[in-house]
Design a protein around this motif. Structure first.
Motif, PDB file in Angstrom:
ATOM      1  N   HIS A  55       0.831  -1.203   0.000  1.00  0.00           N
ATOM      2  CA  HIS A  55       0.000   0.000   0.000  1.00  0.00           C
ATOM      3  C   HIS A  55       0.871   1.260   0.000  1.00  0.00           C
ATOM      4  CE1 HIS A  55      -4.333  -1.214   1.012  1.00  0.00           C
ATOM      5  NE2 HIS A  55      -3.717  -2.262   0.510  1.00  0.00           N
ATOM      6  N   PHE A  56       1.819   1.299  -0.933  1.00  0.00           N
ATOM      7  CA  PHE A  56       2.735   2.431  -1.004  1.00  0.00           C
ATOM      8  C   PHE A  56       2.055   3.663  -1.606  1.00  0.00           C
ATOM      9  CE2 PHE A  56       5.431  -1.400  -1.386  1.00  0.00           C
ATOM     10  CZ  PHE A  56       6.087  -1.273  -0.181  1.00  0.00           C
ATOM     11  N   LYS A  57       1.284   3.443  -2.644  1.00  0.00           N
ATOM     12  CA  LYS A  57       0.606   4.570  -3.290  1.00  0.00           C
ATOM     13  C   LYS A  57      -0.421   5.199  -2.348  1.00  0.00           C
ATOM     14  CE  LYS A  57      -1.910   5.858  -7.438  1.00  0.00           C
ATOM     15  NZ  LYS A  57      -2.483   5.418  -8.714  1.00  0.00           N
ATOM     16  N   GLN A  58      -1.153   4.356  -1.626  1.00  0.00           N
ATOM     17  CA  GLN A  58      -2.206   4.838  -0.738  1.00  0.00           C
ATOM     18  C   GLN A  58      -1.638   5.633   0.446  1.00  0.00           C
ATOM     19  OE1 GLN A  58      -1.746   1.811  -1.972  1.00  0.00           O
ATOM     20  NE2 GLN A  58      -3.645   0.657  -2.210  1.00  0.00           N
ATOM     21  N   THR A  59      -0.397   5.372   0.815  1.00  0.00           N
ATOM     22  CA  THR A  59       0.161   6.006   2.023  1.00  0.00           C
ATOM     23  C   THR A  59       1.286   6.999   1.745  1.00  0.00           C
ATOM     24  OG1 THR A  59       1.681   4.140   2.344  1.00  0.00           O
ATOM     25  CG2 THR A  59      -0.448   4.038   3.486  1.00  0.00           C
ATOM     26  N   GLN A  60       1.632   7.221   0.472  1.00  0.00           N
ATOM     27  CA  GLN A  60       2.781   8.078   0.202  1.00  0.00           C
ATOM     28  C   GLN A  60       2.562   9.519   0.651  1.00  0.00           C
ATOM     29  OE1 GLN A  60       3.704   7.898  -3.971  1.00  0.00           O
ATOM     30  NE2 GLN A  60       2.348   9.588  -4.498  1.00  0.00           N
ATOM     31  N   TRP A  61       1.352  10.055   0.496  1.00  0.00           N
ATOM     32  CA  TRP A  61       1.123  11.440   0.913  1.00  0.00           C
ATOM     33  C   TRP A  61       1.247  11.576   2.433  1.00  0.00           C
ATOM     34  CZ3 TRP A  61      -2.711  12.923   4.271  1.00  0.00           C
ATOM     35  CH2 TRP A  61      -3.763  12.030   4.475  1.00  0.00           C
ATOM     36  N   ARG A  62       0.933  10.511   3.146  1.00  0.00           N
ATOM     37  CA  ARG A  62       1.041  10.527   4.610  1.00  0.00           C
ATOM     38  C   ARG A  62       2.508  10.583   5.034  1.00  0.00           C
ATOM     39  NH1 ARG A  62      -3.846   7.510   6.724  1.00  0.00           N
ATOM     40  NH2 ARG A  62      -5.209   7.331   4.941  1.00  0.00           N
ATOM     41  N   SER A  63       3.339   9.862   4.303  1.00  0.00           N
ATOM     42  CA  SER A  63       4.772   9.867   4.578  1.00  0.00           C
ATOM     43  C   SER A  63       5.382  11.236   4.286  1.00  0.00           C
ATOM     44  CB  SER A  63       5.453   8.785   3.738  1.00  0.00           C
ATOM     45  OG  SER A  63       6.800   8.674   4.052  1.00  0.00           O
ATOM     46  N   LEU A  64       4.953  11.833   3.187  1.00  0.00           N
ATOM     47  CA  LEU A  64       5.429  13.184   2.843  1.00  0.00           C
ATOM     48  C   LEU A  64       4.954  14.209   3.878  1.00  0.00           C
ATOM     49  CD1 LEU A  64       4.837  13.037  -1.008  1.00  0.00           C
ATOM     50  CD2 LEU A  64       7.058  13.104   0.155  1.00  0.00           C
ATOM     51  N   LEU A  65       3.735  14.047   4.365  1.00  0.00           N
ATOM     52  CA  LEU A  65       3.205  14.956   5.386  1.00  0.00           C
ATOM     53  C   LEU A  65       4.014  14.856   6.677  1.00  0.00           C
ATOM     54  CD1 LEU A  65       1.095  17.019   6.286  1.00  0.00           C
ATOM     55  CD2 LEU A  65      -0.437  15.110   6.840  1.00  0.00           C
ATOM     56  N   GLU A  66       4.449  13.646   7.021  1.00  0.00           N
ATOM     57  CA  GLU A  66       5.292  13.472   8.205  1.00  0.00           C
ATOM     58  C   GLU A  66       6.575  14.297   8.085  1.00  0.00           C
ATOM     59  OE1 GLU A  66       7.309   9.792  10.687  1.00  0.00           O
ATOM     60  OE2 GLU A  66       7.161   9.633   8.504  1.00  0.00           O
ATOM     61  N   SER A  67       7.212  14.223   6.923  1.00  0.00           N
ATOM     62  CA  SER A  67       8.438  15.001   6.706  1.00  0.00           C
ATOM     63  C   SER A  67       8.160  16.492   6.754  1.00  0.00           C
ATOM     64  CB  SER A  67       9.064  14.635   5.356  1.00  0.00           C
ATOM     65  OG  SER A  67       9.509  13.311   5.382  1.00  0.00           O
ATOM     66  N   LEU A  68       7.040  16.904   6.189  1.00  0.00           N
ATOM     67  CA  LEU A  68       6.668  18.317   6.178  1.00  0.00           C
ATOM     68  C   LEU A  68       6.411  18.838   7.593  1.00  0.00           C
ATOM     69  CD1 LEU A  68       6.176  20.621   4.166  1.00  0.00           C
ATOM     70  CD2 LEU A  68       3.774  19.984   4.152  1.00  0.00           C
ATOM     71  N   ILE A  69       5.712  18.058   8.400  1.00  0.00           N
ATOM     72  CA  ILE A  69       5.467  18.446   9.802  1.00  0.00           C
ATOM     73  C   ILE A  69       6.794  18.603  10.538  1.00  0.00           C
ATOM     74  CG2 ILE A  69       4.549  17.653  12.030  1.00  0.00           C
ATOM     75  CD1 ILE A  69       2.272  16.285  10.419  1.00  0.00           C
ATOM     76  N   ASN A  70       7.696  17.659  10.333  1.00  0.00           N
ATOM     77  CA  ASN A  70       9.002  17.719  10.981  1.00  0.00           C
ATOM     78  C   ASN A  70       9.752  18.994  10.598  1.00  0.00           C
ATOM     79  OD1 ASN A  70      11.303  17.021  12.406  1.00  0.00           O
ATOM     80  ND2 ASN A  70      11.960  15.473  10.975  1.00  0.00           N
ATOM     81  N   ILE A  71       9.782  19.302   9.318  1.00  0.00           N
ATOM     82  CA  ILE A  71      10.496  20.492   8.848  1.00  0.00           C
ATOM     83  C   ILE A  71       9.872  21.762   9.408  1.00  0.00           C
ATOM     84  CG2 ILE A  71      11.021  21.882   6.799  1.00  0.00           C
ATOM     85  CD1 ILE A  71      11.280  19.187   5.264  1.00  0.00           C
ATOM     86  N   ILE A  72       8.545  21.886   9.309  1.00  0.00           N
ATOM     87  CA  ILE A  72       7.876  23.123   9.732  1.00  0.00           C
ATOM     88  C   ILE A  72       8.023  23.354  11.234  1.00  0.00           C
ATOM     89  CG2 ILE A  72       5.625  24.246   9.987  1.00  0.00           C
ATOM     90  CD1 ILE A  72       4.880  22.967   7.251  1.00  0.00           C
ATOM     91  N   VAL A  73       7.730  22.343  12.040  1.00  0.00           N
ATOM     92  CA  VAL A  73       7.817  22.506  13.498  1.00  0.00           C
ATOM     93  C   VAL A  73       9.267  22.761  13.913  1.00  0.00           C
ATOM     94  CG1 VAL A  73       7.417  21.419  15.740  1.00  0.00           C
ATOM     95  CG2 VAL A  73       5.735  21.150  13.916  1.00  0.00           C
ATOM     96  N   SER A  74      10.194  22.043  13.309  1.00  0.00           N
ATOM     97  CA  SER A  74      11.607  22.242  13.633  1.00  0.00           C
ATOM     98  C   SER A  74      12.062  23.658  13.297  1.00  0.00           C
ATOM     99  CB  SER A  74      12.483  21.228  12.882  1.00  0.00           C
ATOM    100  OG  SER A  74      12.219  19.924  13.312  1.00  0.00           O
ATOM    101  N   LEU A  75      11.671  24.154  12.128  1.00  0.00           N
ATOM    102  CA  LEU A  75      12.051  25.526  11.736  1.00  0.00           C
ATOM    103  C   LEU A  75      11.428  26.571  12.656  1.00  0.00           C
ATOM    104  CD1 LEU A  75      11.883  25.338   7.829  1.00  0.00           C
ATOM    105  CD2 LEU A  75      13.935  25.663   9.244  1.00  0.00           C
ATOM    106  N   LEU A  76      10.200  26.325  13.091  1.00  0.00           N
ATOM    107  CA  LEU A  76       9.537  27.275  13.988  1.00  0.00           C
ATOM    108  C   LEU A  76      10.183  27.322  15.366  1.00  0.00           C
ATOM    109  CD1 LEU A  76       5.763  26.633  13.149  1.00  0.00           C
ATOM    110  CD2 LEU A  76       7.107  28.670  12.595  1.00  0.00           C
ATOM    111  N   LEU A  77      10.707  26.180  15.832  1.00  0.00           N
ATOM    112  CA  LEU A  77      11.203  26.098  17.209  1.00  0.00           C
ATOM    113  C   LEU A  77      12.717  26.182  17.366  1.00  0.00           C
ATOM    114  CD1 LEU A  77       8.857  23.317  18.649  1.00  0.00           C
ATOM    115  CD2 LEU A  77       8.646  25.790  18.887  1.00  0.00           C
ATOM    116  N   VAL A  78      13.472  25.901  16.310  1.00  0.00           N
ATOM    117  CA  VAL A  78      14.927  25.806  16.468  1.00  0.00           C
ATOM    118  C   VAL A  78      15.562  27.124  16.906  1.00  0.00           C
ATOM    119  CG1 VAL A  78      15.538  26.292  14.045  1.00  0.00           C
ATOM    120  CG2 VAL A  78      17.038  24.864  15.471  1.00  0.00           C
TER     121      VAL A  78
END
Length: 197
Positions: free
Chosen positions: A142-165
């Motif tokens: 189920h790679f196609k069905q979950t790929q946007w979720r994986s990308l969202l995880e990376s995006l959350i990490n980047i945004i929160v990290s940039l806001l708090l670092v």
């Protein structure tokens, strides 16, 4: 396939966000502190990786006998999490005394930090807590069905990290990782249980 590649790219981004953001905003001294704790807890995580050799047995059961697979999945999840919590509890007890001895006489960076072990352990517990569900998603392809979720995880990490670092340094990137893992770990577990099981 393209969908698997997107998962791999998202994982690559996710795994390297902390170091890149810390390097740019906080300098190499804090990166060395981060790298020390990541190395220590990563070695504990490496011990757990040896138990992933049961993937073959789980994969075979998934394709031959789903009822048997569900029992194996539940057993693997129980033993994996029990071992994970046990090893990281022991690591938590010993990491600060070890770091104190290891960095004795080194005063260029704040290596001994009472909060870092808890933050690192939270990232590894959340990361390992979803391993059986990620395996199931992989078995089911189920790679196609979950790929946007994986990308969202990376995006959350980047945004929160940039806001708090810039406000809280190394804690900011770790909180960014934890925020992303809180989303994705719950998402993976829910997806695996509701959609696949």
């Amino acid at each position: 396939s393209r969908n698997v590649m997107m998962h791999q790219i998202a994982t690559l981004i996710f795994n390297n966000t902390d170091i890149i953001i810390l390097t740019y905003f906080s300098g190499l001294k804090l990166v060395s502190v981060y790298a020390l704790y990541a190395m220590l807890f990563g070695s504990v995580f490496g011990i757990l990786q040896h138990f992933y050799s049961v993937n073959f047995v789980l994969g075979q059961a998934f394709y031959t006998d789903m009822n048997h697979y569900v029992k194996l999945h539940d057993s693997y999840e129980l033993y994996n999490m029990t071992l994970t919590f046990s090893l990281f509890c022991v690591a938590h007890l010993f990491v600060l005394p070890f770091v104190t001895l290891y960095t004795a006489g080194v005063h260029d960076a704040p290596y001994v930090d009472a909060y870092l072990p808890a933050l690192f352990i939270a990232t590894y517990l959340l990361s390992n807590g979803r391993s059986s569900s990620l395996q199931l998603i992989s078995f089911a392809k189920h790679f196609k069905q979950t790929q946007w979720r994986s990308l969202l995880e990376s995006l959350i990490n980047i945004i929160v990290s940039l806001l708090l670092v810039q406000r809280i340094g190394i804690y900011g990137v770790l909180i960014g990782t934890i925020a992303a893992l809180l989303y994705r770990t719950n998402d993976v577990i829910i997806y695996a249980n509701k959609v696949l099981l």
